[in-house]
Design a protein around this motif. Structure first.
Motif, PDB file in Angstrom:
ATOM      1  N   ASP A  74      40.608  -6.031 -40.787  1.00  0.00           N
ATOM      2  CA  ASP A  74      40.647  -7.084 -39.761  1.00  0.00           C
ATOM      3  C   ASP A  74      42.010  -7.759 -39.717  1.00  0.00           C
ATOM      4  OD1 ASP A  74      38.071  -6.500 -39.150  1.00  0.00           O
ATOM      5  OD2 ASP A  74      37.213  -8.074 -40.436  1.00  0.00           O
ATOM      6  N   GLU A  75      42.552  -8.048 -40.899  1.00  0.00           N
ATOM      7  CA  GLU A  75      43.888  -8.648 -40.965  1.00  0.00           C
ATOM      8  C   GLU A  75      44.915  -7.791 -40.247  1.00  0.00           C
ATOM      9  OE1 GLU A  75      43.657 -10.425 -45.314  1.00  0.00           O
ATOM     10  OE2 GLU A  75      45.698  -9.815 -44.779  1.00  0.00           O
ATOM     11  N   VAL A  76      44.809  -6.453 -40.441  1.00  0.00           N
ATOM     12  CA  VAL A  76      45.770  -5.549 -39.820  1.00  0.00           C
ATOM     13  C   VAL A  76      45.577  -5.540 -38.307  1.00  0.00           C
ATOM     14  CG1 VAL A  76      46.562  -3.142 -39.648  1.00  0.00           C
ATOM     15  CG2 VAL A  76      45.903  -4.086 -41.868  1.00  0.00           C
ATOM     16  N   ALA A  77      44.325  -5.438 -37.869  1.00  0.00           N
ATOM     17  CA  ALA A  77      44.049  -5.318 -36.439  1.00  0.00           C
ATOM     18  C   ALA A  77      44.348  -6.619 -35.702  1.00  0.00           C
ATOM     19  CB  ALA A  77      42.594  -4.911 -36.226  1.00  0.00           C
ATOM     20  N   ILE A  78      43.998  -7.760 -36.309  1.00  0.00           N
ATOM     21  CA  ILE A  78      44.130  -9.038 -35.603  1.00  0.00           C
ATOM     22  C   ILE A  78      45.494  -9.675 -35.835  1.00  0.00           C
ATOM     23  CG2 ILE A  78      43.218 -11.409 -35.437  1.00  0.00           C
ATOM     24  CD1 ILE A  78      40.457 -10.071 -36.241  1.00  0.00           C
ATOM     25  N   ASN A  79      45.942  -9.674 -37.114  1.00  0.00           N
ATOM     26  CA  ASN A  79      47.179 -10.388 -37.435  1.00  0.00           C
ATOM     27  C   ASN A  79      48.363  -9.464 -37.700  1.00  0.00           C
ATOM     28  OD1 ASN A  79      45.948 -12.815 -37.155  1.00  0.00           O
ATOM     29  ND2 ASN A  79      45.733 -13.235 -39.337  1.00  0.00           N
ATOM     30  N   SER A  80      48.210  -8.171 -37.462  1.00  0.00           N
ATOM     31  CA  SER A  80      49.275  -7.185 -37.719  1.00  0.00           C
ATOM     32  C   SER A  80      49.823  -7.272 -39.137  1.00  0.00           C
ATOM     33  CB  SER A  80      50.429  -7.328 -36.715  1.00  0.00           C
ATOM     34  OG  SER A  80      49.937  -7.253 -35.407  1.00  0.00           O
TER      35      SER A  80
HETATM   36  C1  LIG Z   1      44.928 -14.336 -39.205  1.00  0.00           C
HETATM   37  O1  LIG Z   1      45.902 -15.338 -39.508  1.00  0.00           O
HETATM   38  C2  LIG Z   1      45.408 -16.664 -39.319  1.00  0.00           C
HETATM   39  C3  LIG Z   1      46.576 -17.628 -39.546  1.00  0.00           C
HETATM   40  O2  LIG Z   1      47.271 -17.313 -40.737  1.00  0.00           O
HETATM   41  C4  LIG Z   1      44.241 -16.913 -40.288  1.00  0.00           C
HETATM   42  O3  LIG Z   1      43.742 -18.222 -40.104  1.00  0.00           O
HETATM   43  C5  LIG Z   1      43.157 -15.901 -39.999  1.00  0.00           C
HETATM   44  O4  LIG Z   1      42.107 -16.053 -40.952  1.00  0.00           O
HETATM   45  C6  LIG Z   1      43.716 -14.501 -40.075  1.00  0.00           C
HETATM   46  N1  LIG Z   1      42.679 -13.561 -39.625  1.00  0.00           N
HETATM   47  C7  LIG Z   1      42.229 -12.549 -40.377  1.00  0.00           C
HETATM   48  C8  LIG Z   1      41.182 -11.683 -39.809  1.00  0.00           C
HETATM   49  O5  LIG Z   1      42.678 -12.344 -41.497  1.00  0.00           O
END
Ligand SMILES: *[C@@H]1O[C@H](CO)[C@@H](O)[C@H](O)[C@H]1NC(C)=O
Ligand SMILES: *[C@@H]1O[C@H](CO)[C@@H](O)[C@H](O)[C@H]1NC(C)=O
Ligand SMILES: *[C@@H]1O[C@H](CO)[C@@H](O)[C@H](O)[C@H]1NC(C)=O
Ligand SMILES: *[C@@H]1O[C@H](CO)[C@@H](O)[C@H](O)[C@H]1NC(C)=O
Ligand SMILES: *[C@@H]1O[C@H](CO)[C@@H](O)[C@H](O)[C@H]1NC(C)=O
Length: 288
Positions: A74-80
């Protein structure tokens, strides 16, 4: 008494000398005989010891896989974010247990041709888990689609199909699916007649690898088992360096009388290949 003992000593010495001489003669003769027998028995032709072990590989051959599990999809897909992976393995399969097929001998060139039917049986005792263990991996079809179809209109269409099939950049798949194939939900929606099954080694069961043509060693025992051609060619034709070579053995047999310093070369067509999947162009690492 003393006389008898002397006779005994002399007889013993004579017999000893005779045996030593025989030994001296027999050692090189024996070596020669053994070498001759080995040369005869390792040639790949009907009736030799090596032949039987070659038609059906006499030893158990295993192939092991280690797979990267994506920890933060999810981090990769959403926040690159950068991908975090964890390697798990080995997952071990027994391979090459099926007999070689369509064997044809060519005495003119001292070669023998054959195909190797493919099969893989999971070996739990040599694996860290079951082949149903799940991994988060890249969605191969989704990742490849935009590269294969750069046209903007087609991409809009593909995007809608990806959404409709609830596919995304990553997917959760079992070891069995990743290696041997799974029906891809996104490809299943594409309105063209394409292959909808994706897998790193798909298709495997009920397929055969080859044709291989290898040297039978009759004229030159140091060449026994070394591949002359694979699918009619002497090189693979898609790598530029030594990766393109195929002139090793299949790693199940090597020529006899190898020295410790000799580098053993082998060719594995499972990794040195172009995939037949329409959605991924050539990939692989290679070793000859
Ligand atoms: C994406 O980054 C935001 C801001 O740093 C954070 O609040 C959020 O939880 C992150 N999302 C994921 C899916 O890690
Ligand atoms: C073996 O040879 C037969 C006859 O030439 C052919 O039909 C068959 O497809 C071959 N098998 C393989 C696995 O290539
Ligand atoms: C392939 O065949 C072997 C032997 O019949 C079987 O154990 C294995 O499950 C099959 N693999 C797949 C992916 O169907
Ligand atoms: C992997 O996922 C499938 C489908 O969700 C599930 O049926 C299976 O039990 C999982 N495998 C393991 C070893 O947990
Ligand atoms: C294969 O060919 C290469 C290049 O010609 C050569 O260096 C290598 O020794 C050959 N390998 C075998 C096992 O004959």
């Amino acid at each position: 008494m003393g006389c008898n003992r002397n006779y005994g000593l002399i007889a013993g010495a004579v017999i000893g000398a005779v045996l030593a001489v025989f030994g001296g003669i027999l050692m090189p003769v024996g070596d020669l005989l053994i070498e001759k027998t080995i040369k005869k028995e390792v040639a790949l032709e009907e009736g030799t010891t090596a032949y039987k072990n070659w038609v059906t590989t006499g030893t158990e051959v295993y192939r092991q896989f280690w797979i990267f599990d994506v920890q933060n999809p999810d981090e990769v897909a959403i926040n690159s974010s950068n991908v975090k992976v964890k390697q798990r393995g080995p997952y071990t399969y027994r391979v090459r247990y099926l007999s070689k097929d369509n064997i044809t001998h060519d005495p003119m060139t001292n070669t023998v041709s054959f195909v190797q039917p493919n099969g893989a049986i999971f070996e739990p005792s040599l694996s860290v888990g079951s082949e149903n263990d799940n991994f988060t991996i890249l969605n191969l079809a989704v990742a490849a689609a935009p590269h294969l179809y750069p046209n903007a209109f087609v991409q809009v269409l593909l995007n809608s199909l990806i959404k409709k099939s609830k596919s995304s950049m990553f997917q959760r798949r079992s070891v069995k699916e990743i290696l041997w194939g799974y029906k891809d939900p996104f490809l299943s929606l594409v309105p063209y007649p394409i292959s909808t099954t994706v897998g790193v080694f798909f298709p495997y069961n009920n397929t055969a690898d080859g044709v291989f043509k290898v040297f039978n060693g009759k004229d030159d025992i140091s060449k026994v088992g070394i591949i002359d051609t694979y699918k009619g060619k002497k090189t693979l034709g898609y790598w530029s360096d030594y990766c393109d070579l195929i002139n090793g053995t299949d790693a199940a047999t090597f020529p006899p009388f190898v020295e410790k310093t000799r580098v053993l070369q082998f060719f594995s067509s499972d990794i040195c290949r172009k995939t037949r999947d329409p959605f991924t162009s050539s990939f692989a690492t290679c070793k000859s």
